[in-house]
Design an enzyme around this catalytic site. Sequence first.
Site, PDB file in Angstrom:
ATOM      1  CD  GLN A   1      -6.953  -4.138   4.170  1.00 43.51           C
ATOM      2  OE1 GLN A   1      -7.909  -4.842   4.473  1.00 43.51           O
ATOM      3  NE2 GLN A   1      -7.084  -2.870   3.813  1.00 43.51           N
TER       4      GLN A   1
ATOM      5  CG  HIS B   1      -1.915   0.991   1.356  1.00 43.60           C
ATOM      6  ND1 HIS B   1      -1.660   2.298   1.656  1.00 43.60           N
ATOM      7  CD2 HIS B   1      -3.257   0.902   1.157  1.00 43.60           C
ATOM      8  CE1 HIS B   1      -2.800   2.981   1.669  1.00 43.60           C
ATOM      9  NE2 HIS B   1      -3.786   2.148   1.358  1.00 43.60           N
TER      10      HIS B   1
ATOM     11  CG  ASP C   1       0.474  -2.060   6.419  1.00 48.04           C
ATOM     12  OD1 ASP C   1      -0.525  -2.114   7.164  1.00 48.04           O
ATOM     13  OD2 ASP C   1       0.454  -1.515   5.293  1.00 48.04           O
TER      14      ASP C   1
ATOM     15  CB  CYS D   1      -3.581   3.132  -1.782  1.00 52.69           C
ATOM     16  SG  CYS D   1      -4.611   4.554  -1.486  1.00 52.69           S
TER      17      CYS D   1
ATOM     18  CE  LYS E   1      -7.126   0.292   6.296  1.00 54.62           C
ATOM     19  NZ  LYS E   1      -7.810   0.929   5.194  1.00 54.62           N
TER      20      LYS E   1
HETATM   21  C1  LIG Z   1      -2.369  -2.719   3.641  1.00 57.46           C
HETATM   22  C2  LIG Z   1      -2.660  -1.311   4.033  1.00 57.46           C
HETATM   23  N1  LIG Z   1      -1.747  -0.552   4.585  1.00 57.46           N
HETATM   24  C3  LIG Z   1      -1.950   0.697   4.961  1.00 57.46           C
HETATM   25  C4  LIG Z   1      -3.181   1.283   4.785  1.00 57.46           C
HETATM   26  C5  LIG Z   1      -3.372   2.686   5.201  1.00 57.46           C
HETATM   27  O1  LIG Z   1      -4.322   2.757   6.193  1.00 57.46           O
HETATM   28  P1  LIG Z   1      -4.764   4.167   6.738  1.00 57.46           P
HETATM   29  O2  LIG Z   1      -5.278   4.897   5.562  1.00 57.46           O
HETATM   30  O3  LIG Z   1      -5.797   3.864   7.732  1.00 57.46           O
HETATM   31  O4  LIG Z   1      -3.586   4.810   7.292  1.00 57.46           O
HETATM   32  C6  LIG Z   1      -4.185   0.545   4.201  1.00 57.46           C
HETATM   33  C7  LIG Z   1      -5.476   1.139   3.944  1.00 57.46           C
HETATM   34  O5  LIG Z   1      -6.268   0.728   3.138  1.00 57.46           O
HETATM   35  C8  LIG Z   1      -3.921  -0.779   3.830  1.00 57.46           C
HETATM   36  O6  LIG Z   1      -4.875  -1.529   3.264  1.00 57.46           O
END
Ligand SMILES: Cc1ncc(COP(=O)(O)O)c(C=O)c1O
Lengths: 400, 314
Positions: free
Chosen positions: A195, A116, A192, A359, A218
């Site tokens: 998800q 992401h 990270d 993203c 999430k």
């Molecule tokens: C795998 C992953 N990492 C990071 C993020 C970023 O999350 P946030 O926008 O809540 O910071 C997301 C958001 O969709 C994600 O799916």
Amino acid sequence: MLDINKIRKDFKILSDEKAPIYFDNACMSLKPNTVVNAMNTYYYEFPACAGRSAHKMGDKVTKKIKETRTLIAKFINADSQKEIIFTRNTTEGINLLANSFPFKSGDIVLVSDKEHNSNLVPWLRLKEKAGIILKIIPGNNDNTFNLENFKEQVIGAKFVSIGHTSNLDGVTNPAKEIIEIAHKNGVLVHLDAAQSIAHQKIDVRDLDVDFLSFSGHKMLGPSGTGIFYGKQKLLEDLAPFMVGGDTVESTTYESYKMLEVPEKFEAGLQDYAGIIGLGEAVKYLDQLSFKEISEHEIKLNTYITEELRKFPKVKIIGPTDPVLRGGIINFYIENTDMHKFAIILDEMAGIAIRSGQHCVHSWFHSKKIYNSARVSVYFYNTMEEAEIFISNFTKILKII
Amino acid sequence: MACLIGLIIFGIMGIFSASHRALAKEAFDCVFRRITLRPCNSGFKEKIKGKILSRLINKSPFTARMVNRHYEILSWIFFILMVGSTVWVLRGGYNFYVYGSCNGLNASGFCAFDPNGDNNKISSVNGDSSTCGIVQKSEKTVTLKNIDLSSFPAKNIGSKDTVVFIGCYDCDYSRKAYPDIQKLVAKKDANYIFAHYPAKGNITDKLAYAGYCIYKNDGDKFWDWNTYLFATDKNYILDPVNLDTMLQKFNFDVKKTEECIASPETKKAVDSQVIELNKTNIYGTPTIFINQKAFVGPKPYRVYRSAINKFIFF
Ligand SMILES: Cc1ncc(COP(=O)(O)O)c(C=O)c1O
């Protein structure tokens, strides 16, 4: 067995007769009433500061925030609540890490080939700013993680920051093996967990992960809430990148004395309502079984995957086996703008799916795929909803 | 293209509803980006297309498929139709303001702003005395060229603007237009010529003779008399028994006027006036010439005012 009908009653938006079919859970989950109510209670009954004020209302907030920190520490099996830092989201957690960790020019940081943007851009920037070397670990053809490639690349690396579960295809990377291999090579690992946190049990001690970030929104929590976890002794060595009120014990005109972890990372007044709401979200998740959640998601995923497979032009991103893709079915049709599907599904039947590059632009660019449509399910979604989705999708496919 | 159409449509709908206003803003953003040669990032086109397709898909998948396939061409067609109809509406609006009819001067085709065609109703002069309605004819042949108006009552002689009113005492539409023309003449000090035309046959002859005699004998006193006739119940003024009373009311010499009315010269003079008026190709009353331009039927006051103004509004 999950009692979906009962569960749906816990979500105001789902108990409505005209409830939307919400299939965009990878972006943002829905919130149970308990979360919203807890936030309202804060605003209605004790909307004060934590940690600063001596009055009863302030005390109550302080207590609630501490409770939540402890709850979250337990939820991920952290050693201590001191390892839990409140952030706004996963992105902030990763930025905190990238900007606080003492990276030096030439340090090698490894990421996967489908991160992401939140786990890519901070490192790309560090490449510009601090001169780190960013290396991409190529995955397998079916988008799963290639441990062999990783084993080769981890040698001589300084740091690994890897997505636990991908928002692109729902594939969960073998975090435990990755961490073990990295540690054997003296490399620290950040996961990270944006998800994964809401879909599987995460035990930071079992994983032995060094740092972990995730978002509250999430995992049934309020939007704009997140957690950054770090092993305490590692956190103590990090220099916070954002400082100010609430991060210091005392100041003179010439100097300041920082607070301990976790406070030294939490600059300024926090989103107390959000944090309290997040605590409720954790409580809600705690009374469910991750095993059952996962089984339910896979059941829906299997059905949708099988139905989509009936159309040869529909290509699903990631491995063929839905079991490997958790609650995510991300698909595209060559030379077709998938936004169309998302818009029409929404207009036709109130079905909310996500379309675009999610993203993960870098992956789409490298594969030369314009965009895709992503269905992401959660425990409150039903088979009936999946059937409605397929029936409407089929209709659209016939006219496109 | 969809952005442009969207901007216009939602711009108009946005006046009434906030949700359309938001769409109009998106469309504007999209159009603006196009103008500045940047790609439209609002997904606006897809959004609108999606909205249309989602409505069609259950009703007629075939139509939905066609719309999807030929969306760009359909957008262009709609755009051209929209530009065309906008121009048409603007033209209609202009015509209505300036001529009292969407279709142009004295055109009596349907006009949404004047659905009953009130601004074009006339008393026909085609010999059928009962006709009081819309008569399709072109005013282009109606002209004052080579017409001798010297024998008709006139005032403000020498002014730069000239207004000629041809109407009949018995005709409702002439009676409707008369006060507006009086107002216009007073306001603009225009050279004003009044001509009585017996659109409904000789029932008004006696009043026509009376008018001729009064103007001949009493000059400018004619105008008050004339105004009185147009303002008073027509059954009363047309009844010959009331003539003397009316003449007395204005202190005219009743005997002298009666003699003049009865004289063959008067009849001859009035008849030759009608012959002269017929040369204008008049087809209905009222016909009002404002600086040579013929307005047939009772128009709203603004139409007369616009015709005399140099720049429509002033
Ligand atoms: C795998 C992953 N990492 C990071 C993020 C970023 O999350 P946030 O926008 O809540 O910071 C997301 C958001 O969709 C994600 O799916």
